[in-house]
Design a protein around this motif. Sequence first.
Motif, PDB file in Angstrom:
ATOM      1  N   ASP A  25       0.758  -1.345   0.120  1.00 11.23           N
ATOM      2  CA  ASP A  25      -0.052   0.124   0.160  1.00 11.23           C
ATOM      3  C   ASP A  25       0.905   1.421   0.073  1.00 11.23           C
ATOM      4  OD1 ASP A  25       0.858   0.179   2.705  1.00 11.23           O
ATOM      5  OD2 ASP A  25      -1.199  -0.446   3.783  1.00 11.23           O
ATOM      6  N   HIS A  26       2.115   1.167   0.001  1.00 10.92           N
ATOM      7  CA  HIS A  26       3.071   2.248  -0.063  1.00 10.92           C
ATOM      8  C   HIS A  26       3.142   3.049   1.165  1.00 10.92           C
ATOM      9  CE1 HIS A  26       4.086   2.682  -4.753  1.00 10.92           C
ATOM     10  NE2 HIS A  26       4.449   1.435  -4.223  1.00 10.92           N
ATOM     11  N   TYR A  27       2.495   2.749   2.369  1.00 12.79           N
ATOM     12  CA  TYR A  27       2.778   3.396   3.534  1.00 12.79           C
ATOM     13  C   TYR A  27       3.996   3.112   4.037  1.00 12.79           C
ATOM     14  CZ  TYR A  27      -0.453   5.611   6.740  1.00 12.79           C
ATOM     15  OH  TYR A  27      -1.216   6.283   7.632  1.00 12.79           O
ATOM     16  N   VAL A  28       4.344   4.399   4.474  1.00  9.84           N
ATOM     17  CA  VAL A  28       5.684   4.891   5.082  1.00  9.84           C
ATOM     18  C   VAL A  28       5.777   4.799   6.557  1.00  9.84           C
ATOM     19  CG1 VAL A  28       7.746   6.256   5.218  1.00  9.84           C
ATOM     20  CG2 VAL A  28       6.665   5.953   2.837  1.00  9.84           C
ATOM     21  N   GLY A  29       6.871   4.317   7.187  1.00 11.81           N
ATOM     22  CA  GLY A  29       6.970   4.308   8.603  1.00 11.81           C
ATOM     23  C   GLY A  29       8.138   3.575   9.128  1.00 11.81           C
TER      24      GLY A  29
END
Length: 284
Positions: free
Chosen positions: A66-70
């Motif tokens: 989902d291309h979420y960054v963290g």
Amino acid sequence: MPSKADQRLTLPDGGQSLPVQVSAGVAALRQSPAADAEMVSQLLHGETVHLHHEDGEFGLVQSQSDHYVGWVLMAALSAPVLEITHRISVPRLHVYAAPSIRAAPHFVLGTGARLVGTGEREGRYLKCERAGWVREDLLSPIATLETDPAAVAERFMGTPYLWGGRDCLGIDCSGLIQIAYDACGIACPRDSDMQFNWFGTAIEDWDTPGRLQRNDLVFWKGHVGIMLDAETLLHANANHMAVAAEPLTQAIERIAKTYGEPIGARRIDLASSVGVTPDWLTRQ
């Protein structure tokens, strides 16, 4: 469509972009490289991320689903990326150190997690890389997809509400929707505002009696639920502190007192969405 200004989906320039895989049962994706930082999402066993750089015991990563960054603990990641063979086909299960119900459990996995079978079997158990022994009859081949997102979401009934959660032991409203559609082979954005803006098509006159149907999504500002039928909403919510089903009219009346009226509803064309890489997932 996503903007380059959306920091949730944007890595800084540079970095190594090293593909690695989640080998922990579940890994918290945090807002900053600290153990007590806000959990913005979770990474499930078997998912792939791109590692940008490390900071102490944490790494800055971008999820490839989902291309979420963290930030995630480096101890939760392994390389190289192995080819997924199976998905979980039950709400949750234990992974064991040996092919026996008496063996020590390594961790719990649930719907959404992926496994790498080694081909080694003993009785009803399959050995999986970086995990352990799992009852094979509780798994499905990775190519076998669900066909009803609402049925997948119903498996989470009673699961505790957890901000940022995507796991069988804790999940939030948009995480529930994402996992339900992912099990059907449909890419779904992570957060409810992304889902409202980029996922499916708007339903005109959605509040007309009988207009909604199973698998439609109803949105509030900062919240989302999935319809089980024309009148019943299933959602992970902080009122019940769990995934719960209730009449949509009841949910609307209660939520309006704090967060206002729904902002709309959307319908996903299941037949045309399976296996499609949407525009929001290809933009950086």
